[in-house]
Design a protein around this motif. Sequence first.
Motif, PDB file in Angstrom:
ATOM      1  N   GLN A  35       0.823  -1.215   0.000  1.00  0.00           N
ATOM      2  CA  GLN A  35       0.000   0.000   0.000  1.00  0.00           C
ATOM      3  C   GLN A  35       0.860   1.269   0.000  1.00  0.00           C
ATOM      4  O   GLN A  35       0.599   2.188  -0.759  1.00  0.00           O
ATOM      5  N   ILE A  36       1.865   1.323   0.849  1.00  0.00           N
ATOM      6  CA  ILE A  36       2.711   2.522   0.935  1.00  0.00           C
ATOM      7  C   ILE A  36       3.491   2.712  -0.366  1.00  0.00           C
ATOM      8  O   ILE A  36       3.639   3.830  -0.855  1.00  0.00           O
ATOM      9  N   GLY A  37       3.940   1.624  -0.960  1.00  0.00           N
ATOM     10  CA  GLY A  37       4.632   1.695  -2.248  1.00  0.00           C
ATOM     11  C   GLY A  37       3.738   2.247  -3.339  1.00  0.00           C
ATOM     12  O   GLY A  37       4.173   3.065  -4.164  1.00  0.00           O
ATOM     13  N   ARG A  38       2.470   1.822  -3.350  1.00  0.00           N
ATOM     14  CA  ARG A  38       1.527   2.334  -4.361  1.00  0.00           C
ATOM     15  C   ARG A  38       1.275   3.827  -4.168  1.00  0.00           C
ATOM     16  O   ARG A  38       1.203   4.587  -5.136  1.00  0.00           O
ATOM     17  N   ILE A  39       1.138   4.233  -2.916  1.00  0.00           N
ATOM     18  CA  ILE A  39       0.924   5.667  -2.634  1.00  0.00           C
ATOM     19  C   ILE A  39       2.131   6.472  -3.097  1.00  0.00           C
ATOM     20  O   ILE A  39       1.997   7.486  -3.783  1.00  0.00           O
ATOM     21  N   GLY A  40       3.324   6.015  -2.740  1.00  0.00           N
ATOM     22  CA  GLY A  40       4.548   6.711  -3.148  1.00  0.00           C
ATOM     23  C   GLY A  40       4.711   6.759  -4.652  1.00  0.00           C
ATOM     24  O   GLY A  40       5.084   7.795  -5.218  1.00  0.00           O
ATOM     25  N   SER A  41       4.401   5.655  -5.326  1.00  0.00           N
ATOM     26  CA  SER A  41       4.502   5.618  -6.791  1.00  0.00           C
ATOM     27  C   SER A  41       3.508   6.566  -7.452  1.00  0.00           C
ATOM     28  O   SER A  41       3.837   7.255  -8.418  1.00  0.00           O
ATOM     29  N   THR A  42       2.292   6.607  -6.920  1.00  0.00           N
ATOM     30  CA  THR A  42       1.274   7.501  -7.477  1.00  0.00           C
ATOM     31  C   THR A  42       1.683   8.958  -7.317  1.00  0.00           C
ATOM     32  O   THR A  42       1.615   9.747  -8.264  1.00  0.00           O
ATOM     33  N   LEU A  43       2.136   9.322  -6.104  1.00  0.00           N
ATOM     34  CA  LEU A  43       2.578  10.701  -5.880  1.00  0.00           C
ATOM     35  C   LEU A  43       3.786  11.034  -6.749  1.00  0.00           C
ATOM     36  O   LEU A  43       3.857  12.110  -7.345  1.00  0.00           O
ATOM     37  N   GLY A  44       4.731  10.100  -6.844  1.00  0.00           N
ATOM     38  CA  GLY A  44       5.916  10.312  -7.668  1.00  0.00           C
ATOM     39  C   GLY A  44       5.580  10.510  -9.134  1.00  0.00           C
ATOM     40  O   GLY A  44       6.188  11.336  -9.815  1.00  0.00           O
ATOM     41  N   SER A  45       4.592   9.766  -9.636  1.00  0.00           N
ATOM     42  CA  SER A  45       4.210   9.913 -11.044  1.00  0.00           C
ATOM     43  C   SER A  45       3.605  11.285 -11.330  1.00  0.00           C
ATOM     44  O   SER A  45       3.609  11.747 -12.465  1.00  0.00           O
ATOM     45  N   LEU A  46       3.104  11.943 -10.277  1.00  0.00           N
ATOM     46  CA  LEU A  46       2.560  13.294 -10.415  1.00  0.00           C
ATOM     47  C   LEU A  46       3.615  14.366 -10.148  1.00  0.00           C
ATOM     48  O   LEU A  46       3.325  15.563 -10.177  1.00  0.00           O
ATOM     49  N   GLY A  47       4.841  13.946  -9.845  1.00  0.00           N
ATOM     50  CA  GLY A  47       5.920  14.896  -9.583  1.00  0.00           C
ATOM     51  C   GLY A  47       5.951  15.420  -8.162  1.00  0.00           C
ATOM     52  O   GLY A  47       6.649  16.379  -7.859  1.00  0.00           O
ATOM     53  N   VAL A  48       5.199  14.788  -7.268  1.00  0.00           N
ATOM     54  CA  VAL A  48       5.150  15.211  -5.866  1.00  0.00           C
ATOM     55  C   VAL A  48       6.326  14.580  -5.124  1.00  0.00           C
ATOM     56  O   VAL A  48       6.580  13.387  -5.259  1.00  0.00           O
TER      57      VAL A  48
END
Length: 75
Positions: A35-48
Amino acid sequence: LVVLSLELLPKLEGLYKRGTAETSLIIRSLEKPGQIGRIGSTLGSLGVTISQISIEDAEAGRVTISLTVKLPDRV
């Protein structure tokens, strides 16, 4: 309140446009692997950029994830 908003909002917008705006994000999630990996990946893909993270048990099977994030110039 209106005058305060009219003075502060352009300054906050300027910070956001320069990419220096940091904000807090609180996520309640199921406690399961990845779950934490998915959250981090999603934010990272948005440049956050995640500058700080805290994970706490909330209730059975759930966690509270508190993040301090730096927003990109544009999302």
